[in-house]
Write a protein that holds these residues in place. Structure first.
Motif, PDB file in Angstrom:
ATOM      1  N   PHE A  65       0.847   9.027   1.886  1.00 56.76           N
ATOM      2  CA  PHE A  65      -0.179   8.931   2.919  1.00 56.76           C
ATOM      3  C   PHE A  65      -1.612   8.892   2.438  1.00 56.76           C
ATOM      4  O   PHE A  65      -2.465   8.388   3.139  1.00 56.76           O
ATOM      5  CB  PHE A  65      -0.033  10.080   3.905  1.00 56.76           C
ATOM      6  CG  PHE A  65       1.276  10.064   4.597  1.00 56.76           C
ATOM      7  CD1 PHE A  65       1.541   9.093   5.531  1.00 56.76           C
ATOM      8  CD2 PHE A  65       2.253  10.962   4.277  1.00 56.76           C
ATOM      9  CE1 PHE A  65       2.751   9.038   6.152  1.00 56.76           C
ATOM     10  CE2 PHE A  65       3.470  10.923   4.893  1.00 56.76           C
ATOM     11  CZ  PHE A  65       3.725   9.960   5.828  1.00 56.76           C
ATOM     12  N   SER A  66      -1.916   9.486   1.293  1.00 56.00           N
ATOM     13  CA  SER A  66      -3.348   9.502   0.995  1.00 56.00           C
ATOM     14  C   SER A  66      -3.689   8.558  -0.143  1.00 56.00           C
ATOM     15  O   SER A  66      -2.814   8.061  -0.848  1.00 56.00           O
ATOM     16  CB  SER A  66      -3.832  10.917   0.707  1.00 56.00           C
ATOM     17  OG  SER A  66      -2.879  11.616  -0.006  1.00 56.00           O
ATOM     18  N   LEU A  67      -4.947   8.332  -0.293  1.00 60.59           N
ATOM     19  CA  LEU A  67      -5.412   7.400  -1.311  1.00 60.59           C
ATOM     20  C   LEU A  67      -5.546   8.105  -2.640  1.00 60.59           C
ATOM     21  O   LEU A  67      -5.285   7.539  -3.690  1.00 60.59           O
ATOM     22  CB  LEU A  67      -6.774   6.838  -0.909  1.00 60.59           C
ATOM     23  CG  LEU A  67      -6.789   6.159   0.441  1.00 60.59           C
ATOM     24  CD1 LEU A  67      -8.184   5.734   0.801  1.00 60.59           C
ATOM     25  CD2 LEU A  67      -5.879   4.971   0.402  1.00 60.59           C
ATOM     26  N   THR A  68      -5.992   9.365  -2.580  1.00 60.33           N
ATOM     27  CA  THR A  68      -6.172  10.128  -3.800  1.00 60.33           C
ATOM     28  C   THR A  68      -4.875  10.875  -4.104  1.00 60.33           C
ATOM     29  O   THR A  68      -4.442  11.695  -3.324  1.00 60.33           O
ATOM     30  CB  THR A  68      -7.317  11.132  -3.624  1.00 60.33           C
ATOM     31  OG1 THR A  68      -8.412  10.453  -3.021  1.00 60.33           O
ATOM     32  CG2 THR A  68      -7.723  11.712  -4.946  1.00 60.33           C
ATOM     33  N   ILE A  69      -4.263  10.569  -5.237  1.00 64.94           N
ATOM     34  CA  ILE A  69      -2.985  11.194  -5.567  1.00 64.94           C
ATOM     35  C   ILE A  69      -3.239  12.533  -6.248  1.00 64.94           C
ATOM     36  O   ILE A  69      -4.033  12.621  -7.182  1.00 64.94           O
ATOM     37  CB  ILE A  69      -2.176  10.294  -6.523  1.00 64.94           C
ATOM     38  CG1 ILE A  69      -2.088   8.880  -5.978  1.00 64.94           C
ATOM     39  CG2 ILE A  69      -0.781  10.873  -6.765  1.00 64.94           C
ATOM     40  CD1 ILE A  69      -1.373   8.747  -4.700  1.00 64.94           C
TER      41      ILE A  69
ATOM     42  N   VAL B  23      -5.301  13.298 -12.564  1.00 62.15           N
ATOM     43  CA  VAL B  23      -4.773  12.284 -11.643  1.00 62.15           C
ATOM     44  C   VAL B  23      -5.682  12.142 -10.430  1.00 62.15           C
ATOM     45  O   VAL B  23      -6.001  11.034  -9.991  1.00 62.15           O
ATOM     46  CB  VAL B  23      -3.335  12.655 -11.205  1.00 62.15           C
ATOM     47  CG1 VAL B  23      -2.862  11.724 -10.098  1.00 62.15           C
ATOM     48  CG2 VAL B  23      -2.398  12.578 -12.388  1.00 62.15           C
ATOM     49  N   THR B  27      -7.519   8.700  -9.404  1.00 61.38           N
ATOM     50  CA  THR B  27      -7.143   7.954  -8.205  1.00 61.38           C
ATOM     51  C   THR B  27      -8.174   8.046  -7.098  1.00 61.38           C
ATOM     52  O   THR B  27      -8.064   7.346  -6.110  1.00 61.38           O
ATOM     53  CB  THR B  27      -5.794   8.458  -7.655  1.00 61.38           C
ATOM     54  OG1 THR B  27      -5.880   9.873  -7.480  1.00 61.38           O
ATOM     55  CG2 THR B  27      -4.665   8.130  -8.588  1.00 61.38           C
ATOM     56  N   SER B  28      -9.166   8.939  -7.235  1.00 59.30           N
ATOM     57  CA  SER B  28     -10.137   9.057  -6.146  1.00 59.30           C
ATOM     58  C   SER B  28     -11.097   7.885  -6.116  1.00 59.30           C
ATOM     59  O   SER B  28     -11.748   7.634  -5.128  1.00 59.30           O
ATOM     60  CB  SER B  28     -10.924  10.357  -6.279  1.00 59.30           C
ATOM     61  OG  SER B  28     -11.748  10.282  -7.408  1.00 59.30           O
ATOM     62  N   ARG B  31      -9.365   1.748  -6.135  1.00 61.01           N
ATOM     63  CA  ARG B  31      -8.386   1.140  -7.015  1.00 61.01           C
ATOM     64  C   ARG B  31      -8.073  -0.278  -6.565  1.00 61.01           C
ATOM     65  O   ARG B  31      -8.136  -0.593  -5.398  1.00 61.01           O
ATOM     66  CB  ARG B  31      -7.094   1.961  -7.015  1.00 61.01           C
ATOM     67  CG  ARG B  31      -7.250   3.236  -7.815  1.00 61.01           C
ATOM     68  CD  ARG B  31      -5.984   3.998  -7.791  1.00 61.01           C
ATOM     69  NE  ARG B  31      -5.653   4.429  -6.436  1.00 61.01           N
ATOM     70  CZ  ARG B  31      -4.440   4.758  -6.059  1.00 61.01           C
ATOM     71  NH1 ARG B  31      -3.447   4.672  -6.900  1.00 61.01           N
ATOM     72  NH2 ARG B  31      -4.216   5.162  -4.841  1.00 61.01           N
ATOM     73  N   GLU B 126      -0.567  10.487   8.905  1.00 61.87           N
ATOM     74  CA  GLU B 126      -0.770  11.439   7.824  1.00 61.87           C
ATOM     75  C   GLU B 126      -0.752  12.863   8.355  1.00 61.87           C
ATOM     76  O   GLU B 126      -1.421  13.177   9.324  1.00 61.87           O
ATOM     77  CB  GLU B 126      -2.099  11.188   7.119  1.00 61.87           C
ATOM     78  CG  GLU B 126      -2.176  12.069   5.904  1.00 61.87           C
ATOM     79  CD  GLU B 126      -3.528  12.056   5.241  1.00 61.87           C
ATOM     80  OE1 GLU B 126      -4.497  11.574   5.830  1.00 61.87           O
ATOM     81  OE2 GLU B 126      -3.601  12.558   4.118  1.00 61.87           O
ATOM     82  N   ARG B 133      -5.293   8.778   9.147  1.00 66.68           N
ATOM     83  CA  ARG B 133      -4.703   7.609   8.514  1.00 66.68           C
ATOM     84  C   ARG B 133      -3.283   7.441   9.020  1.00 66.68           C
ATOM     85  O   ARG B 133      -2.647   8.404   9.403  1.00 66.68           O
ATOM     86  CB  ARG B 133      -4.683   7.785   6.998  1.00 66.68           C
ATOM     87  CG  ARG B 133      -6.032   7.583   6.377  1.00 66.68           C
ATOM     88  CD  ARG B 133      -5.887   7.470   4.883  1.00 66.68           C
ATOM     89  NE  ARG B 133      -5.727   8.783   4.300  1.00 66.68           N
ATOM     90  CZ  ARG B 133      -6.689   9.419   3.642  1.00 66.68           C
ATOM     91  NH1 ARG B 133      -7.851   8.866   3.495  1.00 66.68           N
ATOM     92  NH2 ARG B 133      -6.466  10.599   3.132  1.00 66.68           N
ATOM     93  N   VAL B 135       0.530   4.777   8.719  1.00 71.33           N
ATOM     94  CA  VAL B 135       1.281   3.770   7.976  1.00 71.33           C
ATOM     95  C   VAL B 135       1.900   2.800   8.973  1.00 71.33           C
ATOM     96  O   VAL B 135       2.409   3.223  10.005  1.00 71.33           O
ATOM     97  CB  VAL B 135       2.386   4.441   7.135  1.00 71.33           C
ATOM     98  CG1 VAL B 135       3.152   3.406   6.344  1.00 71.33           C
ATOM     99  CG2 VAL B 135       1.792   5.473   6.201  1.00 71.33           C
ATOM    100  N   ASP B 171      -4.143   0.395   1.447  1.00 74.43           N
ATOM    101  CA  ASP B 171      -3.114   0.275   0.415  1.00 74.43           C
ATOM    102  C   ASP B 171      -1.995  -0.589   0.966  1.00 74.43           C
ATOM    103  O   ASP B 171      -1.668  -0.488   2.137  1.00 74.43           O
ATOM    104  CB  ASP B 171      -2.536   1.651   0.059  1.00 74.43           C
ATOM    105  CG  ASP B 171      -3.214   2.259  -1.154  1.00 74.43           C
ATOM    106  OD1 ASP B 171      -3.910   1.489  -1.847  1.00 74.43           O
ATOM    107  OD2 ASP B 171      -3.060   3.455  -1.381  1.00 74.43           O
ATOM    108  N   LYS B 178      -0.938   1.253   4.305  1.00 74.96           N
ATOM    109  CA  LYS B 178      -1.707   2.400   4.793  1.00 74.96           C
ATOM    110  C   LYS B 178      -2.972   1.896   5.464  1.00 74.96           C
ATOM    111  O   LYS B 178      -3.657   1.020   4.929  1.00 74.96           O
ATOM    112  CB  LYS B 178      -2.111   3.303   3.624  1.00 74.96           C
ATOM    113  CG  LYS B 178      -1.014   4.190   3.091  1.00 74.96           C
ATOM    114  CD  LYS B 178      -1.545   5.021   1.936  1.00 74.96           C
ATOM    115  CE  LYS B 178      -0.420   5.437   1.011  1.00 74.96           C
ATOM    116  NZ  LYS B 178      -0.915   6.007  -0.240  1.00 74.96           N
TER     117      LYS B 178
END
Lengths: 166, 278
Positions: A65-69, B23, B27-28, B31, B126, B133, B135, B171, B178
């Motif tokens: 669900f989120s963008l930041t893993i 991580v 990933t923040s 991307r 979410e 958010r 899906v 995404d 997403k």
């Protein structure tokens, strides 16, 4: 066997939380069943199990669900780890324990979440953050932990000392 | 060695924590595409969540049909009166009922749209209360690309149906995507007021309201003004309807004019959405 059951519980929890839970929110607040589940596993099985399944559930949630893993993985990992220190310290297992720990876990979760978001330079207002940390979600998650506790009692059967035939 | 053995557990914990922090840091950022692991997990779980969503709709339908039965008797009498009324103003009423229907919006949008729209169903939201958010069940296989604008059919004025903005795709997997909705804290959108062509920026907030400010302090804005996306920055498609101004706050000290916007789409009840593709 127990590991398998817990993995199934974590998977089921993630799916249910994504599909059903958002529709049963009260006052616009949605409960976080992951916290309740991790706290229970931790209290029952200790910090190793608790932290590992916290990590698993959190990362699954992040990937889906989120963008930041890693945010949920990080927080749930530590919730599981810290709660695990209370494993085997209570003489009697009452439903009050999961209630209190799930409440504390929720405060920790929201606090860490706002902190991480702040350091990721998201625009988070202080007042809103405090409101989110001390919201009704604490009680909500606590109640869900109690319900899950009663259900999980059937999975975690404590071996008791027995002599002779049953 | 003794040191290693004594603090083994703590070191593992710190090690995991550091890896997770790395991580998060990695990933923040923005991307270009999702990683292989994310793609596989998403592809595997998307049909599952889809199935549960389907089951939920069935179950809610079942319970509402039960409660309908209990209400039937009193409803019957009400309906009889209603029919009498309806017969007299039949045509007008059906016309009005049909217009307010969501499906009607959808149909009218499909008729009048100039974009290439793909329909998708919301299959998961979410968890947690921080972001908005969700899906949807279409992805790269259906031609969805990252950054695509997500819309819904809304009635802008009487008999005028247009795309109402929902958010954007952030995404994409093979059969899922997403979407970040407009009321999410993190999304900002550049808008213009259709009446005066004044521009500004608006963003969501934690309490799910849309708030924005105008570039020009002297700008002429009144309650009821309609906002469209301006397309500045290239994040959202140009000229998509956002909503109406409901409140204007002027702060003399800070020399800013902030507005509160009522979005055209109902973000609490999102079931079907459209994605604009080129």
């Amino acid at each position: 066997m127990i590991v398998f059951l817990i993995i199934m519980a974590v998977l089921l929890n993630t799916i249910i939380q994504a599909t059903l839970i958002p529709y049963i929110g009260v006052f616009g607040v949605v409960p976080n069943t992951s916290i309740a589940l991790i706290v229970l596993i931790s209290l029952k099985k200790g910090r190793v199990y608790g932290s590992m399944f916290g990590l698993l559930a959190g990362l699954l949630q992040d990937v889906l669900f989120s963008l930041t893993i890693g945010v949920n993985g990080f927080i749930l990992f530590f919730i599981g780890y810290f709660t695990g220190f209370a494993h085997n310290t209570f003489t009697r297992e009452t439903a009050m324990n999961p209630f209190i720990f799930a409440g504390l876990g929720t405060i920790f979760y929201n606090f860490m979440y706002s902190l991480i978001q702040f350091f990721l330079s998201r625009d988070i207002v202080f007042v809103d953050a405090v409101k989110s940390i001390f919201s009704i979600e604490i009680v909500y998650n606590g109640l869900i932990a109690v319900v899950l506790f009663l259900i999980l009692q059937r999975i975690f059967i404590q071996p008791s000392l027995r002599f002779g035939r049953r | 060695m003794y040191f290693l053995r004594k603090y083994k557990e703590r070191m593992i914990v710190i090690f995991i924590a550091i890896i997770l922090l790395i991580v998060i840091g990695q990933t923040s950022k923005e991307r270009l595409s999702i990683t292989g692991i994310e793609r596989v997990t998403g592809n595997l779980l998307s049909p599952l969540t889809n199935g549960v969503t389907f089951a939920r709709e069935k179950v809610t339908g079942f319970f509402s049909s039960i409660s309908d039965t209990f209400d039937a008797k009193s409803e019957n009498e009400l309906l009889r009166d209603e029919i009498k009324k309806l017969e007299s103003e039949n045509l007008d009423l059906i016309n009005i009922i049909g217009k307010t229907d969501y499906l009607r919006n959808e149909l009218e949008l499909a008729k009048s749209t100039e974009y290439n729209l793909i329909k998708g169903q919301v299959i998961g939201k979410e968890p947690g209360n921080w972001f908005d958010r969700f899906v949807i069940d279409i992805g790269a296989d259906d031609g969805i690309v990252k950054g695509a604008t997500v819309v819904q059919g809304v009635e802008v004025e009487q008999n005028l149906y247009q795309e109402g903005i929902i958010g954007k795709v952030v995404d994409v997997g093979d059969n899922w995507a997403k979407v970040t909705s407009l009321i999410d804290e993190l999304s900002s959108v550049s808008f213009k007021i259709i009446r005066t062509q004044d521009g500004g920026v608006l963003s969501g907030s934690v309490d799910s309201m849309l708030e924005g400010y105008l570039f020009d302090f002297e700008a002429d804005v009144i309650v009821g003004d309609k906002l469209y996306t301006s397309g500045l920055g290239g994040v959202y498609k140009k000229d998509v309807y956002i909503g109406e101004v409901t409140e204007i706050n002027t702060s003399q000290e800070e020399l800013t004019k902030t507005i509160v916007i009522k979005p055209a789409a109902d973000f609490k009840k999102l079931y079907n959405v459209f994605v604009i593709v080129n």
